[in-house]
Scaffold this active site. Structure first.
Site, PDB file in Angstrom:
ATOM      1  N   CYS A   1       0.622  -1.367   0.037  1.00  0.00           N
ATOM      2  CA  CYS A   1       0.055  -0.067   0.115  1.00  0.00           C
ATOM      3  C   CYS A   1       0.796   1.211  -0.019  1.00  0.00           C
ATOM      4  O   CYS A   1       1.878   1.351   0.050  1.00  0.00           O
ATOM      5  CB  CYS A   1      -0.867  -0.104   1.121  1.00  0.00           C
ATOM      6  SG  CYS A   1      -2.402  -1.192   0.897  1.00  0.00           S
TER       7      CYS A   1
ATOM      8  N   LYS B   1       2.270   4.310   1.308  1.00  0.00           N
ATOM      9  CA  LYS B   1       3.840   4.840   1.605  1.00  0.00           C
ATOM     10  C   LYS B   1       4.626   3.680   2.199  1.00  0.00           C
ATOM     11  O   LYS B   1       5.916   3.900   2.108  1.00  0.00           O
ATOM     12  CB  LYS B   1       3.510   5.735   2.862  1.00  0.00           C
ATOM     13  CG  LYS B   1       2.294   6.850   2.784  1.00  0.00           C
ATOM     14  CD  LYS B   1       2.383   7.687   1.261  1.00  0.00           C
ATOM     15  CE  LYS B   1       1.239   8.466   1.062  1.00  0.00           C
ATOM     16  NZ  LYS B   1       0.163   7.624   0.988  1.00  0.00           N
TER      17      LYS B   1
ATOM     18  N   SER C   1      -5.204  11.766  -2.631  1.00  0.00           N
ATOM     19  CA  SER C   1      -5.415  10.301  -2.628  1.00  0.00           C
ATOM     20  C   SER C   1      -5.408  10.185  -4.375  1.00  0.00           C
ATOM     21  O   SER C   1      -5.745  10.838  -5.108  1.00  0.00           O
ATOM     22  CB  SER C   1      -6.538   9.761  -2.177  1.00  0.00           C
ATOM     23  OG  SER C   1      -6.804   8.430  -3.042  1.00  0.00           O
TER      24      SER C   1
END
Length: 553
Positions: A119, A121, A466
């Site tokens: 995912c 980071k 995002s």
């Protein structure tokens, strides 16, 4: 072997005793030591299924003739952290993950590592750590989640939950339907179903050459993913024996390939933070101009959510990342990958099974790539927009500013219906330093989309978005407000001009007016004054340079 310094010689009898206390044999001391750094956790959907992949990797390492050791580094789910103070920690966690990869590897003198991730980071953090320590490494990404289903319609996280919340507030859907969407949008394990940051970075990790062929889009829970994990375990042992290190793969030409594929597929704007940060660890400089130059020369050939209607599963079944490489072969640098194959061979051997999901270059969705870099007197050092997710009607936009000094204040006004057409919402003091942590603005952008204002309201921020954001939303405005950038002196009612085709972002003020306002500007007190985020804010650089941390001299 690198690990010999921790296991060979009389002086290290204590080390050997501790190693043998784990159950390894004396014969194992003559084998390479391979670390499997896993980000399994019970709270992130993209990571809940990684334990089965850990086992596959361990089996491959052992069959390859080395000793596997499992380590764990957890991460943060951006979706769960969204819209509250938790999001301050998301981007900063990237640096912690890189530091932990370095720390675990160096402390235990590992010969090679496999990074198991999925995912937002966590994947770039793992890659940063790999680049920094420069030993043999492979990345295994956990894979995308399948689409949800409701009344015969496919569902994805952002469009059918974050944006659906605003539709509920508008009275367009019932509370019962909203609850059904909450239950059905995310049917199980995997990274969220569109080209949000997780899946974008997973695909680009494969393009960088750091994952085996087909890893980037192979689905979570699939047998294919398990086979890739097993083969990655075997391959890392081969790389150790051949001394193929991360920096022998992570060349400038590989980063250029990653940017080009990013533009072709319409990936997340967060890549403009992550690719430069990874490159920085291997001594390579990537600039915003590199992204814009390559974007102008790369057709956008995949229309995946949030900007399009296809899903990651469609990319996978259409040919995956190798299919995209096949389309772009004549524009890519022919670099080596951890698979042992060069990019040209991977492209030649690929198949494309759907001509609309992965379109030919002469029939693109857009003539230019997914991301554009805008500059002007409001963003002298640059800003970022996902132009492939902007309606043609909103590519040029002029409106009056409505200014907020935090995300919370903005979302309250948006959800209350107080933002009208022809408004440019400004959210500032949310940059890397001012946030601190450069929070994602998915809640405000989803609310704008859910209220039907995608073409009539723009949003500008020194924070970020995002990968699920769509519409005329410009982020990464640099310099940020906390650093005294021009975004700090915007006032309600100021006229803002956005011109994406001409790459312009401007406030309609004269240079003397801007200078006068900046002269009178007073910096704000830091929002957070203790703990990790205070240290992060004191060291973090501009978003225009990847929001990396300064190294104290």
């Amino acid at each position: 072997m690198r690990s010999d310094k921790a296991k060979k010689g009389i002086a290290h009898c204590g080390s050997r005793a501790l190693l043998m206390a784990t159950g390894i044999t004396r014969a194992d001391l003559n084998k390479p030591f391979i670390g499997i750094i896993s980000s399994h956790t019970d709270i992130i959907p993209g990571h809940v299924d990684l334990k089965s992949l850990e086992d596959c990797i361990k089996r491959g390492v052992a069959e390859g003739g080395a000793v596997p050791f499992l380590f764990n580094i957890s991460g943060i789910c951006d979706g769960i952290a969204m819209g509250h103070a938790g999001m301050h920690y998301s981007l900063p966690s990237r640096e912690l993950i890189a530091d932990m990869v370095e720390s675990l590897t160096e402390a235990h003198a590992l010969d090679g590592i496999v990074c198991l991730t999925n995912c937002d980071k966590i994947t770039p953090g793992m890659l940063m750590g790999l680049g920094r320590i420069n030993i043999p490494g492979i990345v295994v990404t956990g894979g995308p989640m399948l689409s949800g289903r409701y009344k015969g319609r496919r569902l994805s996280l952002v469009r059918d939950t974050f944006e659906a919340a605003a539709r509920y507030e508008q009275g367009e859907i019932s509370r019962e339907e909203l609850q059904i969407l909450e239950e059905e949008a995310c049917p199980g394990a995997g990274s969220c179903q569109g080209l949000y940051t997780a899946n974008t970075m997973n695909c680009l990790t494969e393009v960088l050459g750091m994952s085996l062929v087909g890893c980037g889009s192979s689905l979570a829970g699939s047998a294919k993913k398990k086979r890739i994990a097993y083969e990655s375990g075997k391959k890392i042992v081969e790389l150790v024996r051949r001394n193929v290190t991360s920096r022998s793969i992570l060349k400038k030409s590989a980063f250029e390939n990653a940017i080009r594929v990013d533009m072709a597929i319409g990936g997340s704007t967060n890549t403009v933070l992550h690719l430069p940060a990874i490159a920085n660890e291997v001594g390579i400089k990537l600039s915003l101009e590199d992204f814009d130059r390559i974007s102008k020369d790369t057709p956008h050939i995949c229309s995946i959510r949030p900007g399009g209607e296809y899903f990651m599963e469609d990319i996978e079944f259409a040919g995956g990342v190798p299919g995209v490489l096949k389309r772009l072969m004549n524009r890519l640098n022919d670099v080596l990958t951890v698979s042992g194959k060069r990019i040209s061979q991977i492209g030649r051997e690929a198949n494309i099974f759907d001509e609309d999901v992965i379109r030919p270059l002469n029939n693109p969705y857009h003539k230019e790539g997914g991301i554009a870099i805008l500059k002007g007197n409001l963003a002298p050092d640059g800003s970022v927009v996902k132009q492939s997710a902007v309606s043609p009607k909103a590519l040029k936009f002029t409106g009056n500013a409505r200014v907020f000094d935090s995300e919370e204040k903005a979302i309250k006004e948006i959800m209350a219906g107080k933002i009208t057409k022809n408004t440019v919402v400004i959210i500032r003091y949310e940059g890397p330093k001012g946030g601190p942590g450069m929070r994602e603005m998915l809640n405000p952008t989803s609310a704008i989309a859910g209220m039907g204002l995608l073409e009539s309201v723009a949003l500008i921020t020194d924070g970020r978005f995002s990968g699920g954001t769509r519409g005329p939303c410009i982020g990464h405005v640099s310099p940020e407000a906390a650093a005294g950038g021009p975004i700090a002196i915007v006032e309600d009612g100021d006229k803002i001009v956005i011109d994406i085709p001409k790459r312009k972002l401007e406030i309609k003020l004269s240079s003397s007016q801007i200078k006068m306002r900046l002269k009178n500007w007073v910096s704000k007190e830091p929002k957070i004054k203790k703990g990790y985020l205070a240290r992060y804010a004191s060291l973090v650089t501009s978003a225009s340079t990847g929001a990396v941390l300064k190294t104290p001299i």
